[in-house]
Scaffold this motif. Structure first.
Motif, PDB file in Angstrom:
ATOM      1  N   ARG A  40       0.828  -1.208   0.000  1.00  0.00           N
ATOM      2  CA  ARG A  40       0.000   0.000   0.000  1.00  0.00           C
ATOM      3  C   ARG A  40       0.861   1.256   0.000  1.00  0.00           C
ATOM      4  NH1 ARG A  40      -2.766  -3.272   3.887  1.00  0.00           N
ATOM      5  NH2 ARG A  40      -1.804  -2.112   5.603  1.00  0.00           N
ATOM      6  N   LYS A  41       2.111   1.113   0.440  1.00  0.00           N
ATOM      7  CA  LYS A  41       3.054   2.219   0.495  1.00  0.00           C
ATOM      8  C   LYS A  41       4.448   1.692   0.191  1.00  0.00           C
ATOM      9  CE  LYS A  41       1.032   6.154   1.925  1.00  0.00           C
ATOM     10  NZ  LYS A  41       1.270   7.486   1.312  1.00  0.00           N
ATOM     11  N   THR A  42       5.374   2.607  -0.023  1.00  0.00           N
ATOM     12  CA  THR A  42       6.788   2.266  -0.164  1.00  0.00           C
ATOM     13  C   THR A  42       7.559   3.026   0.911  1.00  0.00           C
ATOM     14  OG1 THR A  42       7.346   4.113  -1.633  1.00  0.00           O
ATOM     15  CG2 THR A  42       6.467   2.095  -2.673  1.00  0.00           C
ATOM     16  N   PRO A  43       8.804   2.617   1.194  1.00  0.00           N
ATOM     17  CA  PRO A  43       9.592   3.388   2.164  1.00  0.00           C
ATOM     18  C   PRO A  43       9.739   4.853   1.771  1.00  0.00           C
ATOM     19  CG  PRO A  43      10.633   1.274   1.756  1.00  0.00           C
ATOM     20  CD  PRO A  43       9.507   1.394   0.758  1.00  0.00           C
ATOM     21  N   GLU A  44       9.726   5.109   0.467  1.00  0.00           N
ATOM     22  CA  GLU A  44       9.946   6.473  -0.020  1.00  0.00           C
ATOM     23  C   GLU A  44       8.712   7.361   0.128  1.00  0.00           C
ATOM     24  OE1 GLU A  44      12.866   3.798  -1.184  1.00  0.00           O
ATOM     25  OE2 GLU A  44      10.736   3.662  -1.789  1.00  0.00           O
ATOM     26  N   ASP A  45       7.512   6.791   0.003  1.00  0.00           N
ATOM     27  CA  ASP A  45       6.318   7.653   0.041  1.00  0.00           C
ATOM     28  C   ASP A  45       5.500   7.503   1.325  1.00  0.00           C
ATOM     29  OD1 ASP A  45       4.785   5.333  -0.205  1.00  0.00           O
ATOM     30  OD2 ASP A  45       4.149   5.732  -2.258  1.00  0.00           O
ATOM     31  N   TRP A  46       6.031   6.773   2.313  1.00  0.00           N
ATOM     32  CA  TRP A  46       5.295   6.590   3.557  1.00  0.00           C
ATOM     33  C   TRP A  46       4.949   7.921   4.220  1.00  0.00           C
ATOM     34  CZ3 TRP A  46       2.171   4.008   6.420  1.00  0.00           C
ATOM     35  CH2 TRP A  46       2.050   4.308   7.777  1.00  0.00           C
TER      36      TRP A  46
END
Length: 272
Positions: A40-46
Motif C-alpha cells: 500500500r506504500k513504499t519506504p519512499e512515500d510513507w
C-alpha cells in the motif's frame, strides 16, 4: 484462564484510522511496516499522508468499549481538520475514545477547543519515548520535539481532559526522566513497554542496510534486555500510575514473585 491481551488490545476494543502514511516518519513504525509489506506504500512515500475518503464518510453508532484513534498514523497539522470531524462523529454517537498521538501542540489545542463538549468521553494518550531530543529526532525524524510534546500534555491537563502517557517504545535507558517530569499532569496512567520486532520492522521500512540505524538498534536492544530493566521495574513496581505493556509482563511477574517469596521468608523468620 485469564485472556492475555497485547498490542492495542491492552488499551481499546477497536482501532480506527483515517490516513495512509504518516508525516512523523518514525523508523520503527509498525503501521509503516504493514503498509509496505502489503504494497500500500513504499519506504519512499510513507511520509505522504493520504486521506481514506471511504473511512471519512463513515457514520457511527454507539458501541460498547473504547475506540482507539489513530493506531497506524498520527494526528498532524496536514489533516487536522479531517481528524477532528472524524472524532466528532464518533463522540456525537456516544462512544468513548482513546486519542493516541505524539502530540503537536497546535493539534492538541485545536482538539481541546473543538472536542470540549465531549471531554468526559475522551482519554488522551501521549506517546513520549525519551526526554532527549537527539534520540527523538533519530528514531522519529519529523515528530514533535520533547518540549512541544510536554507542553501539549500540560495543556490538555489544564483544559480538564483526562490524560495518560505511552512510553512504548522506550527509546533510551532514561525513561524515568519523562515519567518524573510529566507525572503531575497525568490523570490516568503511564504505560511502559519495550521496542517490539525492531530488526524486522527496520528491514521492511528501508533501514536494513543503514549502518547507523542498525548500530542504534543494537544499542537499544541491549538496553532493553530484562537484566538491564530490573532497576526500572523495582523503582515503579508498586507505583499505582504505572502500567506495564505485554513486553514487560514476564520481567514484572518475575520480580513480583521474588518479592512475595522474600515476604514469606521474612514472615517465617519473624515467627521463629
Amino acid at each position: 484462564m485469564k485472556r492475555i491481551l497485547f498490542g492495542t488490545k491492552e488499551w481499546a476494543d477497536k482501532t480506527l484510522n483515517l490516513l495512509s502514511g504518516c508525516h512523523n516518519n518514525c523508523k520503527y513504525c509498525f503501521g509503516r511496516e504493514n503498509a509496505i509489506r502489503f504494497h500500500r506504500k513504499t519506504p519512499e512515500d510513507w511520509r505522504e499522508e493520504v486521506l481514506n475518503k471511504t473511512a471519512f464518510a463513515r457514520k457511527f453508532a454507539k458501541r460498547g468499549g473504547t475506540i482507539m484513534f489513530p493506531s497506524t498514523h498520527d494526528i498532524t497539522q496536514d489533516h487536522l481538520a479531517e481528524c477532528i470531524v472524524y472524532l466528532k462523529k464518533m463522540l456525537e454517537a456516544g462512544n468513548r475514545v482513546l486519542i493516541v498521538t505524539k502530540p503537536d501542540l497546535v493539534c492538541v489545542k485545536a482538539m481541546c477547543k473543538e472536542l470540549v463538549p465531549y471531554d468526559d468521553q475522551i482519554l488522551f494518550r501521549f506517546t513520549i519515548g525519551s526526554k532527549d531530543d537527539a534520540v527523538l529526532k533519530f528514531w522519529e525524524p519529523d515528530a514533535p520535539d520533547y518540549a512541544t510534546r510536554a507542553a501539549a500534555v500540560k495543556y490538555a491537563f489544564e483544559m480538564g481532559f483526562s490524560t495518560s502517557l505511552s512510553c512504548e517504545p522506550m527509546l533510551d535507558q532514561r525513561i524515568d526522566l519523562v515519567i518524573e517530569d510529566l507525572r503531575r499532569y497525568i490523570t490516568d496512567s503511564i504505560w511502559i513497554g519495550k521496542m517490539n520486532k525492531l530488526r524486522g520492522r527496520l528491514s521492511v521500512n528501508g533501514f536494513k542496510h543503514d549502518e547507523e540505524t542498525q548500530r542504534a538498534a543494537t544499542q537499544l536492544l541491549e538496553w532493553q534486555k530484562d537484566e538491564n530493566l530490573v532497576g526500572l521495574v523495582e523503582r515503579y513496581l508498586d507505583d499505582p500510575i504505572i502500567k506495564w505493556k505485554e513486553s514487560m509482563h514476564n520481567l514484572v511477574n518475575t520480580i513480583k514473585d521474588k518479592h512475595v517469596k522474600q515476604l514469606n521468608i521474612n514472615a517465617y523468620a519473624s515467627q521463629k
